[in-house]
Every structure is written in structure tokens, then in C-alpha cells.
Design a protein around this motif. Structure first.
Motif, PDB file in Angstrom:
ATOM      1  N   THR A   5      90.035 -55.593 -16.626  1.00  0.00           N
ATOM      2  CA  THR A   5      90.608 -55.250 -15.329  1.00  0.00           C
ATOM      3  C   THR A   5      91.457 -53.994 -15.453  1.00  0.00           C
ATOM      4  OG1 THR A   5      90.673 -57.587 -14.693  1.00  0.00           O
ATOM      5  CG2 THR A   5      92.052 -56.053 -13.435  1.00  0.00           C
ATOM      6  N   ILE A   6      91.200 -53.038 -14.547  1.00  0.00           N
ATOM      7  CA  ILE A   6      92.008 -51.815 -14.508  1.00  0.00           C
ATOM      8  C   ILE A   6      92.922 -51.940 -13.296  1.00  0.00           C
ATOM      9  CG2 ILE A   6      91.957 -49.298 -14.592  1.00  0.00           C
ATOM     10  CD1 ILE A   6      88.957 -49.530 -15.197  1.00  0.00           C
ATOM     11  N   LEU A   7      94.174 -52.168 -13.534  1.00  0.00           N
ATOM     12  CA  LEU A   7      95.118 -52.440 -12.458  1.00  0.00           C
ATOM     13  C   LEU A   7      95.246 -51.271 -11.492  1.00  0.00           C
ATOM     14  CD1 LEU A   7      97.944 -54.226 -14.495  1.00  0.00           C
ATOM     15  CD2 LEU A   7      96.130 -55.281 -13.135  1.00  0.00           C
ATOM     16  N   GLU A   8      95.412 -51.609 -10.221  1.00  0.00           N
ATOM     17  CA  GLU A   8      95.663 -50.631  -9.143  1.00  0.00           C
ATOM     18  C   GLU A   8      94.539 -49.617  -8.988  1.00  0.00           C
ATOM     19  OE1 GLU A   8      98.116 -51.048  -7.103  1.00  0.00           O
ATOM     20  OE2 GLU A   8      98.872 -52.733  -8.283  1.00  0.00           O
ATOM     21  N   CYS A  85      91.482 -40.553  -4.333  1.00  0.00           N
ATOM     22  CA  CYS A  85      90.786 -41.024  -5.534  1.00  0.00           C
ATOM     23  C   CYS A  85      91.240 -40.327  -6.807  1.00  0.00           C
ATOM     24  CB  CYS A  85      89.285 -40.795  -5.392  1.00  0.00           C
ATOM     25  SG  CYS A  85      88.608 -41.168  -3.766  1.00  0.00           S
ATOM     26  N   THR A  86      91.827 -39.147  -6.670  1.00  0.00           N
ATOM     27  CA  THR A  86      92.143 -38.317  -7.838  1.00  0.00           C
ATOM     28  C   THR A  86      92.919 -39.040  -8.925  1.00  0.00           C
ATOM     29  OG1 THR A  86      92.085 -36.322  -6.463  1.00  0.00           O
ATOM     30  CG2 THR A  86      93.222 -36.163  -8.577  1.00  0.00           C
ATOM     31  N   PRO A  87      93.939 -39.858  -8.595  1.00  0.00           N
ATOM     32  CA  PRO A  87      94.679 -40.538  -9.667  1.00  0.00           C
ATOM     33  C   PRO A  87      93.926 -41.725 -10.276  1.00  0.00           C
ATOM     34  CG  PRO A  87      95.983 -40.356  -7.630  1.00  0.00           C
ATOM     35  CD  PRO A  87      94.564 -40.109  -7.281  1.00  0.00           C
ATOM     36  N   LEU A  88      92.895 -42.234  -9.567  1.00  0.00           N
ATOM     37  CA  LEU A  88      92.260 -43.481  -9.978  1.00  0.00           C
ATOM     38  C   LEU A  88      90.976 -43.291 -10.786  1.00  0.00           C
ATOM     39  CD1 LEU A  88      92.652 -45.506  -6.652  1.00  0.00           C
ATOM     40  CD2 LEU A  88      94.289 -45.193  -8.501  1.00  0.00           C
ATOM     41  N   TYR A  89      90.132 -42.345 -10.392  1.00  0.00           N
ATOM     42  CA  TYR A  89      88.848 -42.175 -11.066  1.00  0.00           C
ATOM     43  C   TYR A  89      88.970 -41.909 -12.561  1.00  0.00           C
ATOM     44  CZ  TYR A  89      86.370 -42.131  -6.562  1.00  0.00           C
ATOM     45  OH  TYR A  89      85.839 -42.470  -5.347  1.00  0.00           O
ATOM     46  N   PRO A  90      89.916 -41.073 -13.010  1.00  0.00           N
ATOM     47  CA  PRO A  90      90.028 -40.844 -14.465  1.00  0.00           C
ATOM     48  C   PRO A  90      90.292 -42.132 -15.249  1.00  0.00           C
ATOM     49  CG  PRO A  90      91.229 -39.155 -13.262  1.00  0.00           C
ATOM     50  CD  PRO A  90      90.824 -40.180 -12.253  1.00  0.00           C
ATOM     51  N   GLN A  91      91.060 -43.068 -14.667  1.00  0.00           N
ATOM     52  CA  GLN A  91      91.311 -44.344 -15.352  1.00  0.00           C
ATOM     53  C   GLN A  91      90.014 -45.144 -15.506  1.00  0.00           C
ATOM     54  OE1 GLN A  91      94.813 -46.564 -13.891  1.00  0.00           O
ATOM     55  NE2 GLN A  91      95.219 -44.812 -12.556  1.00  0.00           N
ATOM     56  N   ALA A  95      88.135 -46.064 -19.029  1.00  0.00           N
ATOM     57  CA  ALA A  95      87.856 -47.465 -19.361  1.00  0.00           C
ATOM     58  C   ALA A  95      86.393 -47.656 -19.739  1.00  0.00           C
ATOM     59  CB  ALA A  95      88.226 -48.353 -18.189  1.00  0.00           C
ATOM     60  N   ILE A  96      85.491 -46.963 -19.041  1.00  0.00           N
ATOM     61  CA  ILE A  96      84.059 -47.057 -19.360  1.00  0.00           C
ATOM     62  C   ILE A  96      83.781 -46.448 -20.724  1.00  0.00           C
ATOM     63  CG2 ILE A  96      81.760 -46.247 -18.683  1.00  0.00           C
ATOM     64  CD1 ILE A  96      82.748 -46.398 -15.767  1.00  0.00           C
ATOM     65  N   ARG A  97      84.381 -45.310 -20.993  1.00  0.00           N
ATOM     66  CA  ARG A  97      84.177 -44.664 -22.297  1.00  0.00           C
ATOM     67  C   ARG A  97      84.639 -45.551 -23.445  1.00  0.00           C
ATOM     68  NH1 ARG A  97      86.244 -38.662 -20.451  1.00  0.00           N
ATOM     69  NH2 ARG A  97      84.172 -37.743 -20.071  1.00  0.00           N
ATOM     70  N   LEU A 124      81.746 -40.340 -12.647  1.00  0.00           N
ATOM     71  CA  LEU A 124      81.072 -41.197 -13.630  1.00  0.00           C
ATOM     72  C   LEU A 124      80.076 -40.407 -14.468  1.00  0.00           C
ATOM     73  CD1 LEU A 124      80.448 -44.380 -11.453  1.00  0.00           C
ATOM     74  CD2 LEU A 124      82.198 -44.050 -13.207  1.00  0.00           C
ATOM     75  N   LYS A 125      79.536 -39.334 -13.903  1.00  0.00           N
ATOM     76  CA  LYS A 125      78.573 -38.510 -14.646  1.00  0.00           C
ATOM     77  C   LYS A 125      79.236 -37.726 -15.773  1.00  0.00           C
ATOM     78  CE  LYS A 125      75.225 -38.082 -10.885  1.00  0.00           C
ATOM     79  NZ  LYS A 125      74.619 -37.203  -9.859  1.00  0.00           N
ATOM     80  N   LEU A 126      80.568 -37.760 -15.810  1.00  0.00           N
ATOM     81  CA  LEU A 126      81.270 -37.117 -16.918  1.00  0.00           C
ATOM     82  C   LEU A 126      81.107 -37.913 -18.215  1.00  0.00           C
ATOM     83  CD1 LEU A 126      84.600 -36.136 -15.093  1.00  0.00           C
ATOM     84  CD2 LEU A 126      82.694 -34.627 -15.681  1.00  0.00           C
ATOM     85  N   VAL A 127      80.702 -39.187 -18.081  1.00  0.00           N
ATOM     86  CA  VAL A 127      80.464 -40.020 -19.261  1.00  0.00           C
ATOM     87  C   VAL A 127      79.070 -39.705 -19.794  1.00  0.00           C
ATOM     88  CG1 VAL A 127      80.369 -42.365 -20.175  1.00  0.00           C
ATOM     89  CG2 VAL A 127      81.932 -41.816 -18.286  1.00  0.00           C
ATOM     90  N   ALA A 128      78.993 -39.214 -21.004  1.00  0.00           N
ATOM     91  CA  ALA A 128      77.716 -38.800 -21.586  1.00  0.00           C
ATOM     92  C   ALA A 128      76.782 -39.986 -21.775  1.00  0.00           C
ATOM     93  CB  ALA A 128      77.961 -38.108 -22.926  1.00  0.00           C
TER      94      ALA A 128
END
Length: 270
Positions: A5-8, A85-91, A95-97, A124-128
Motif C-alpha cells: 500500500t502506498i499511502l495517500e 498528480c505531480t506529487p503522487l505519480y513518482p511514488q 514502488a513499481i520499480r 508508468l512508461k518511465l519504468v523500463a
């Protein structure tokens, strides 16, 4: 198997942020505050998921709320929506990486509820080596239909289910299984109807038995019989390894623990 779980960063957080951005734009543009009245505030939150889901690729998006006999409309830029979304997407990306092995391909299943989220897929496409798979709206219902016997259990009570195999999207059949396809499984002299789903226990000493922890499950999909195995190395079909994407047909033989079951077809009208 593993839930993180990624809070917030959940759907409600994003919807709250988008609602505040849209409400602020209403105030600036029309001096109408949809959050000031309980009815229009509820209307805003009711409409918001559909608005986001249907966002097009344009740089500006229009939103409308009706108050009394007046319809208030505003136009909001894609850039403003992205600010939520800017503060949330990087988290989420981080987490996926942390969950996948570097330099190895991986797949990510995306709920239909994420459709239209501005900037999400680009992030999400930033994840290789990550393949993004959009799930249809009926995926949860399809999985429940496929595994309904496991969920309900033999006694008619609902089991505590924490995990189900994804597999292909299973469409519940709209009619009886075709009589030209497999309808029953034959063990020695005993024939058992497959129906919509038949989870079979690993112990065949007394014939096929329903199981909450099956060795394999036969289920109907688009008038064809498919197989899903918990341990494919323990099961053979016609002497070969199990191919879960290949429909089974009458005459196919399933081998398990030295025993054998044969798919047969029984005409519905005798």
C-alpha cells in the motif's frame, strides 16, 4: 501474494485533488462555488469519475455543474489537472520499480478505473521493460464467474478468498455448452458434468471431487472448456504439458497422479 500500500496515493486522494482544482476554477471563472452547497458538491463528486475517464487528448477540458436552473461551465487546462498528480505519480513509479527485477520484462495490470488519468501512463512508461495491460470493466465479474465454485464452496457459504488467478478474461456463457464440445469428464465408469466450473481435488482415489484447493479447474469460456492448473508440472494432457490457452475437446485425456480422466460430450436433450 504480496500487497503493498502506498499511502495517500489512492483514487480518493486524486479525486479530492481534482475536485478542488475544478472548484477553484469555477470560483475564478464564474464566481460559483460548487463546494458551498451540499447538493452541488455531491453532484461534482458524482460526475468527476466520468469526467476523468472520458478525458480526451486535448489541452483543455470542459466541466459543467447544474445549480437550480443554471448550468455553470468552466474550461480547465491539462496542465492544471496534472498538478494534482505531480506529487503522487513518482511514488507509484518508485514502488513499481522496487517490486520488479531490473532489466527483466514485467507486466502491470491497470484497472479500468484508471482510464483517462492525465499523465499516468506516461509516468508508468518511465519504468523500463514494463508492459501496461488495460483490464476491461467486467474483469472482476469474469474472474468471479470463472472461480465461482471456489468462492461459494461446497456447502453454499462464501469462502474467505484473498487471491484468485487472473488468466484470460472469462465471459460467462450465455447458453449451455455446445453439444459438439466437452460437457462431462469421465473417470472409469463415472461421468461428472463440468457446468460453468469444476474444481477437482488432487486425490482421485474415489473419483473427481470438488475442492477448495483444486489440482486443476475446468471451466466454460465462450462455449469452450478451458483448464487452469495450480501446478502444471503435475498434470499432463494427452501426455504433453498443459497449455492453459488451448481449449479442451472431447477425447482429450487429463493425467494426474497416475490416474486418467477423459473429456466427453453428452447431448443435452438425450
Amino acid at each position: 501474494k504480496n500487497v503493498k500500500t502506498i499511502l495517500e496515493t489512492g483514487l480518493s486522494t486524486l479525486l479530492d485533488r481534482w475536485a478542488n482544482i475544478i472548484a477553484s476554477q469555477f470560483i475564478q471563472t464564474t464566481r460559483f462555488d460548487p463546494m458551498h452547497n451540499a447538493d452541488t458538491e455531491q453532484q461534482l463528486f458524482n460526475l468527476l469519475p466520468g469526467w476523468i475517464r472520458n478525458l480526451q487528448g486535448s489541452n483543455t477540458h470542459s466541466f459543467s455543474v447544474k445549480a437550480a436552473d443554471t448550468e455553470h461551465s468552466v474550461a480547465i487546462s491539462q496542465e492544471n489537472l496534472l498538478k494534482a498528480c505531480t506529487p503522487l505519480y513518482p511514488q507509484i513509479v518508485q514502488a513499481i520499480r522496487s517490486e520488479i527485477t531490473a532489466n527483466e520484462p514485467a507486466s502491470l495490470l491497470l484497472s479500468h478505473r484508471l482510464q483517462g488519468f492525465p499523465g499516468l501512463k506516461e509516468s508508468l512508461k518511465l519504468v523500463a521493460n514494463l508492459e501496461l495491460i488495460d483490464l476491461p470493466a467486467g474483469k472482476a465479474n469474469d474472474s468471479a464467474a470463472t472461480h465461482h465454485a471456489t468462492i461459494i464452496g461446497n456447502g453454499g457459504t462464501v469462502s474467505h478468498v484473498v487471491q484468485l488467478g487472473t488468466g484470460e478474461v472469462a465471459t460467462p456463457p450465455t447458453q449451455e455448452t455446445s453439444t459438439t464440445g466437452a460437457t462431462h469428464i469421465l473417470w472409469r465408469h463415472q461421468a461428472t458434468a463440468i457446468g460453468k466450473a469444476l474444481p477437482i481435488d488432487a486425490d482421485l482415489s474415489a473419483g473427481p471431487r470438488f475442492s477448495n484447493d483444486p489440482a486443476f479447474t475446468l471451466y466454460a469460456r465462450n462455449n469452450q472448456i478451458m483448464i487452469e492448473c495450480s501446478a502444471t508440472d503435475a498434470i499432463k494432457i494427452n501426455g504433453a504439458a498443459v497449455d492453459p490457452d488451448r481449449p479442451l475437446k472431447p477425447g482429450d485425456q487429463i493425467e494426474l497422479a497416475g490416474d486418467q480422466l477423459t473429456l466427453i460430450s453428452v447431448p443435452q436433450d438425450g
